[in-house]
Write an enzyme that holds these catalytic residues in place. Structure first.
Site: not given
Ligand code: NDP
Ligand code: 2IT
Length: 448
Positions: A93, A114, A117, A129, A168-169, A212, A243, A380
């Site tokens: 997952k 993961q 976690k 992943k 998603g990620d 998240t 997100n 999830s």
């Molecule tokens: P999104 O795609 O919704 O948003 C990503 C954000 O991070 C954007 O603002 C983006 O800016 C910025 N970003 C990405 N790469 C870079 C970089 N190299 N330098 C600076 N800013 C950057 O992703 P999420 O919000 O879903 O994910 C954000 C983080 O949270 C990630 O590390 C992800 O692995 C983690 N995460 C997400 C989960 C989820 O459920 N979605 C769960 C747990 C963890 P820009 O538009 O300029 O790229």
């Molecule tokens: O990093 C993470 O935990 C996620 N991007 C969410 C993974 C999931 O299966 O919901």
């Protein structure tokens, strides 16, 4: 903390030799090894059953070609990945990341983390992943759909509701999950909970979008409570504007904090009055534009070029919610100098090892990613449960369960940090707590 245990040093040496050019993966393994030292000393049975050697080698790694045709009729080729890291406690997952920086090292560090976690969530999910070096920025909706369909045309044969359940990620939200789900259903001729983060009209869970970010705040509030504090009245700096950042901002504000920044890879906004989230949602979720747009509608706010500057803003609490290694030693020192006393991670591995050293050296409260951002995957897991039961819970029911899970995760971090003689070191507590369940399962299932 340094890695001095001879056995772990020798395993790490083998990991480095076997995985050259994978700095993020080595970084994630090293951090876990450092914190597992007391466990290794106490549990020779775990060493003997080869759990550690098995844990650092993914069960399966799939790399594939993703060809698609852009709006100009040209063939484009990307590289797709799915790393099925560990299935000891449940089906693989973990999310799918679409970003030009994606490579095997990044997918492996994410899949490795993961595993721990997902174990912490208390739900039966293994670790995996996936992703691609596809860059969603500037692509039309039709191009996104064509890419997602092509990606799933290969991935479908490797996943399934009892085998591997992606989500998603970075770069993957409800739109992309929808396209991938549609293609899976079409090829497999089966409507099943094979992906999470689905739309609400076809099996998605209420509160998954928020999970998240909300979970990060629930975890942070628990950590603060245990240390005689709360989010109420605190000034909070958040990085990212995706997100996780958006819903961390929403919940932190609801809990009485003032969030003053958001960022993207180009720069950051500072709003001394507190971020106007309705405006951010319009810019980011509806119009899919850059965070710099914010000052057009809110001229009293400031926009600064360069994403690292966000860590120079004075705050009590910092919530990195963008990407790996976004907060380095220098930035951590800047935070500490400005009086920041708490960092909790929404992103995966956002702090470099030097930054983490600074948090401990300056006595900050530190909520590590594996625990603090586990609310997304936990929800999830709740989506998988609802799909299996063929029913859906209300927003309030899911949110209540999420809260309970985040509380139990904090408790596990706290308990294990104490049990292994490192009270207050929630990084060690999270790694050990996540590890123990997976290690016991791997030992019980034999070295296969
Ligand atoms: P999104 O795609 O919704 O948003 C990503 C954000 O991070 C954007 O603002 C983006 O800016 C910025 N970003 C990405 N790469 C870079 C970089 N190299 N330098 C600076 N800013 C950057 O992703 P999420 O919000 O879903 O994910 C954000 C983080 O949270 C990630 O590390 C992800 O692995 C983690 N995460 C997400 C989960 C989820 O459920 N979605 C769960 C747990 C963890 P820009 O538009 O300029 O790229
Ligand atoms: O990093 C993470 O935990 C996620 N991007 C969410 C993974 C999931 O299966 O919901």
């Amino acid at each position: 903390m340094k890695l001095t245990n001879q056995y772990l040093l020798s395993v790490l040496d083998a990991v480095e030799k076997r995985n050259p050019n994978e700095p993020e993966f080595i970084q994630a393994v090293t951090e876990v090894f450092v914190t597992l030292q007391p466990v290794i000393e106490k549990r020779p049975d775990i060493v003997k059953s080869g759990v550690i050697e098995r844990l650092v080698e993914p069960e399966r790694q799939i790399i594939f070609r993703v060809p698609w045709i852009d709006d100009n009729g040209n063939v484009q080729v990307n590289r797709g990945f799915r790393v099925q890291f560990n299935s000891a406690i449940g089906p693989y997952k973990g999310g799918i990341r679409l970003h030009p920086s994606v490579n095997l090292s990044i997918i492996k560090f994410l899949g490795f983390e993961q595993t721990f976690k997902n174990s912490l969530t208390t739900l039966p999910m293994g670790g995996g992943k996936g992703g691609s070096d596809f860059d969603p920025k500037g692509k039309s909706d039709a191009e996104i759909m064509k890419f997602c369909q092509s990606f799933m045309t290969e991935l479908y044969r490797h996943i399934g509701p009892n085998l591997d359940v992606p989500a998603g990620d970075i770069g993957v939200g409800a739109r992309e999950v929808g396209y991938m789900f549609g293609q899976y259903k079409r090829i497999q001729n089966e409507f099943t909970g094979v992906l999470t983060g689905k739309g609400l009209t076809f099996g998605g869970s209420l509160a998954r979008t928020q999970a998240t970010g909300y979970g990060l705040c629930y975890y942070t509030e628990e950590m603060l409570k245990a240390n005689g504090k709360s989010l109420k009245g605190q000034t909070v700096v958040i990085s990212g504007s995706g997100n996780v950042a958006i819903y961390a901002c929403e919940k932190a504000t609801e809990l009485g904090a003032k969030v003053v920044t958001l960022s993207d890879s180009n720069g950051y906004i500072y709003d001394k009055d507190g971020i106007d989230l309705k405006l951010v949602k319009q810019i980011k979720e509806v119009e899919r534009k850059r965070i710099a747009e914010y000052i057009k509608y809110k001229p009293s706010a400031e926009y600064h070029e360069g994403s690292k500057g966000v860590w120079t803003v004075k705050c009590d609490i910092a919530l990195p919610c963008a990407t790996q290694n976004e907060l380095d030693g220098e930035s951590a020192k800047a935070l500490a100098k400005n009086g920041c006393w708490c960092v909790a991670e929404g992103a995966n591995m956002p702090s470099t090892p030097e930054a983490i050293e600074t948090y401990f050296a300056s006595g900050m409260l530190y909520g590590p990613a594996k625990a603090a951002n586990a609310g997304g995957v936990a929800t999830s897991g709740l989506e998988m449960t609802q799909n299996s039961m063929r029913l859906s819970w209300t927003f309030e029911e899911v949110d209540e369960k999420l809260k309970g899970i985040m509380k139990s995760i904090f408790k596990a971090c706290d308990d294990y940090s104490k049990e292994y003689g490192m009270p207050g070191n929630y990084m060690a507590g999270a790694n050990i707590a996540g590890f123990m369940k997976v290690a016991e399962a791997m030992k019980a299932q034999g070295a296969v």
